[in-house]
Design a protein around this motif. Structure first.
Motif, PDB file in Angstrom:
ATOM      1  N   LYS A  53     -14.371  19.201  46.149  1.00 14.83           N
ATOM      2  CA  LYS A  53     -14.540  20.593  46.562  1.00 14.83           C
ATOM      3  C   LYS A  53     -15.284  20.647  47.896  1.00 14.83           C
ATOM      4  CE  LYS A  53     -13.518  21.577  42.136  1.00 14.83           C
ATOM      5  NZ  LYS A  53     -12.315  22.258  41.647  1.00 14.83           N
ATOM      6  N   ARG A  54     -14.833  21.545  48.768  1.00 15.75           N
ATOM      7  CA  ARG A  54     -15.528  21.739  50.049  1.00 15.75           C
ATOM      8  C   ARG A  54     -16.512  22.902  49.955  1.00 15.75           C
ATOM      9  NH1 ARG A  54     -11.309  23.203  54.140  1.00 15.75           N
ATOM     10  NH2 ARG A  54     -10.047  23.639  52.292  1.00 15.75           N
ATOM     11  N   VAL A  55     -17.704  22.687  50.482  1.00 22.84           N
ATOM     12  CA  VAL A  55     -18.708  23.739  50.581  1.00 22.84           C
ATOM     13  C   VAL A  55     -19.199  23.772  52.023  1.00 22.84           C
ATOM     14  CG1 VAL A  55     -20.992  24.528  49.854  1.00 22.84           C
ATOM     15  CG2 VAL A  55     -19.445  23.485  48.185  1.00 22.84           C
ATOM     16  N   ASN A  96      -5.295  22.598  49.282  1.00 22.31           N
ATOM     17  CA  ASN A  96      -6.498  22.569  50.126  1.00 22.31           C
ATOM     18  C   ASN A  96      -7.664  21.835  49.469  1.00 22.31           C
ATOM     19  OD1 ASN A  96      -6.965  24.385  48.084  1.00 22.31           O
ATOM     20  ND2 ASN A  96      -7.501  26.115  49.408  1.00 22.31           N
ATOM     21  N   GLU A  97      -7.363  20.945  48.528  1.00 20.80           N
ATOM     22  CA  GLU A  97      -8.430  20.264  47.794  1.00 20.80           C
ATOM     23  C   GLU A  97      -8.010  18.810  47.552  1.00 20.80           C
ATOM     24  OE1 GLU A  97     -10.815  22.434  44.595  1.00 20.80           O
ATOM     25  OE2 GLU A  97      -9.472  21.185  43.397  1.00 20.80           O
ATOM     26  N   PRO A 101     -19.020  30.448  48.633  1.00 17.88           N
ATOM     27  CA  PRO A 101     -18.261  29.334  48.048  1.00 17.88           C
ATOM     28  C   PRO A 101     -16.763  29.602  48.029  1.00 17.88           C
ATOM     29  CG  PRO A 101     -20.096  29.993  46.627  1.00 17.88           C
ATOM     30  CD  PRO A 101     -19.999  31.015  47.704  1.00 17.88           C
ATOM     31  N   ARG A 102     -15.999  28.539  48.206  1.00 11.32           N
ATOM     32  CA  ARG A 102     -14.556  28.625  48.106  1.00 11.32           C
ATOM     33  C   ARG A 102     -14.148  28.577  46.636  1.00 11.32           C
ATOM     34  NH1 ARG A 102     -11.990  27.091  52.855  1.00 11.32           N
ATOM     35  NH2 ARG A 102     -10.176  26.410  51.663  1.00 11.32           N
ATOM     36  N   GLU A 117     -21.694  40.126  55.237  1.00  5.64           N
ATOM     37  CA  GLU A 117     -20.624  40.835  54.532  1.00  5.64           C
ATOM     38  C   GLU A 117     -19.797  39.877  53.678  1.00  5.64           C
ATOM     39  OE1 GLU A 117     -18.291  42.427  57.711  1.00  5.64           O
ATOM     40  OE2 GLU A 117     -20.077  42.911  58.876  1.00  5.64           O
ATOM     41  N   GLY A 118     -20.179  38.584  53.675  1.00  7.64           N
ATOM     42  CA  GLY A 118     -19.419  37.596  52.924  1.00  7.64           C
ATOM     43  C   GLY A 118     -18.176  37.119  53.637  1.00  7.64           C
ATOM     44  N   ARG A 119     -18.138  37.255  54.979  1.00  7.51           N
ATOM     45  CA  ARG A 119     -16.947  36.894  55.737  1.00  7.51           C
ATOM     46  C   ARG A 119     -17.309  35.937  56.859  1.00  7.51           C
ATOM     47  NH1 ARG A 119     -14.395  41.956  58.233  1.00  7.51           N
ATOM     48  NH2 ARG A 119     -12.675  40.518  58.639  1.00  7.51           N
TER      49      ARG A 119
END
Length: 391
Positions: A77-79, A149-150, A85-86, A299-301
């Motif tokens: 997982k990418r962070v 993507n993982e 988080p994705r 804003e979470g973006r």
């Protein structure tokens, strides 16, 4: 009723996989790669190493009477530090070509990336299990599309009936290379990236060499394309060249010629389509590099911005409009001696009107709805209506 004692463990081998060019044995299992070992040995870039190990378009393809299956995997997982988080990667299940389920695998390794410094760190984690039950009785073809993507190591496949490789569907093989948009960035699932959608609509088998952040005209990537069997080839060129700011106009033209020359060494008469970038307003007339804009994180973006100066075009810095003009010129020049070489302006897939209706959420990547639009447009323009891949 089947119990776990009835289940059969089947070794995972290349003949059960489609869309991968190599399979590496790891401590836990097997890691599908989308670039061969020779190309990986020549690469020194961490972004490309991560991108090619993410199995966009890679799927298990089985013929079985099983009504339940389990797949043990070790995801990475990418962070991104400071970024929300994705979601976990998505696996899509197809039964006889039709969507039949979707799932994710918890756990796995965690790769933390600091976009401000480039620093990375990996925290090991456990293997997880994907399970699908209640599958139709009788013989059927099953595909499990791995998360686009993982990074996904394949550990074990268990079923309650024997499996064998799915038969060759006899469809044409479409080999595609491009950037993160082709890789599937921000698509909802692996079968809904625009290349996967276009392949389904076009009735072809996809080999997706979309490499996020890494469509940079690398010679070893051209060699991988050269050496991969294919009936149809497309190359989506330009956005990474601009947003990574890796070359000027003087170098770009010869690099494109060299890339095409290498591909043609292995595929001298294969239909070959060059696709220029879709509309990306921040880079239409402003050179790169692009950089993360962290001002919207409250804003979470996460958004991106172009750091170049339009005045630098005079010294050869590239913009998307410059790239499109050069690609059209190169294809036009070469097509006089190569009737199977074609060009498609990416704005025919996503242009001004689309941007007004479906703007790029982070100013660089399309969302799930836009992936669908691009895939449907590509299929219509290229696989039908006397397009480059009509046949």
């Amino acid at each position: 009723m089947h119990t776990t004692d009835d289940w059969i463990t089947t070794p995972i081998t290349m003949n059960l996989l489609r869309g991968a060019l190599d399979l590496e044995r790891t401590e836990q299992g097997l890691l599908p790669h989308r670039l061969p070992a020779r190309a990986r040995a020549r690469n020194t870039d961490g972004q490309l190493a991560m991108a090619e190990s993410q199995p966009s378009g890679v799927r298990l393809a089985l013929r079985t009477r099983a009504t339940a299956l389990e797949l043990d995997t070790l995801p990475t997982k990418r962070v991104y530090a400071g970024v929300p988080p994705r979601p976990d990667g998505v696996y899509d299940l197809l039964v006889d070509g039709r969507p039949a389920g979707r799932g994710s695998v918890a756990g796995g390794n965690t790769l933390t990336i600091d976009m401000t410094t480039g620093a990375t760190g990996v925290e090991p984690g456990p293997v997880g299990t994907l399970r699908f039950a209640g599958l139709p009785e009788g013989a059927k073809d099953i595909e499990i599309w791995l998360p686009h993507n993982e990074t996904t190591e394949l550990v074990a496949l268990r079923t309650n009936a024997p499996v064998e490789p799915a038969p060759d569907p006899g469809r044409r093989v479409w080999l595609h290379h491009g950037s993160s948009i082709s890789h599937g960035s921000d698509a909802a699932s692996p079968t809904t990236t625009w290349p996967a959608l276009a392949a389904s609509l076009g009735g072809v088998e996809l080999v997706n060499l979309g490499l996020a952040g890494s469509a940079l005209l690398d010679p070893f990537t051209a060699q991988a394309l050269r050496d991969t069997p294919a009936d149809l080839i497309s190359l989506k060129i330009g956005i990474n060249i601009v947003n990574a700011d890796v070359m000027r106009l003087r170098a770009f033209g010869p690099a494109v010629h060299g890339f095409l020359d290498t591909v043609r060494d292995g595929h001298p008469t294969t239909p070959l389509l060059v696709v220029s970038p879709i509309l990306c307003p921040i880079h239409e007339d402003t050179p790169g590099p692009s950089a993360p804009d962290f001002s919207h994180l409250p804003e979470g973006r996460l958004r991106f911005t172009a750091m170049g100066d339009p005045a630098e075009r005079a010294s050869g810095k590239l913009t998307l409009n410059t790239v499109r003009d050069e690609l059209a010129r190169i294809v036009g020049q070469r097509a006089a001696d190569d009737p199977n070489l074609h060009y498609l302006d990416g704005r025919d897939l996503y242009g001004e009107a689309d941007s007004a209706e479906l703007p790029l959420p982070d100013d660089l990547h399309p969302d799930a709805a836009t992936h669908r639009r691009i895939g449907e447009r590509f299929a219509k323009l290229v696989f039908t209506d006397h397009g480059a891949f009509t046949g």
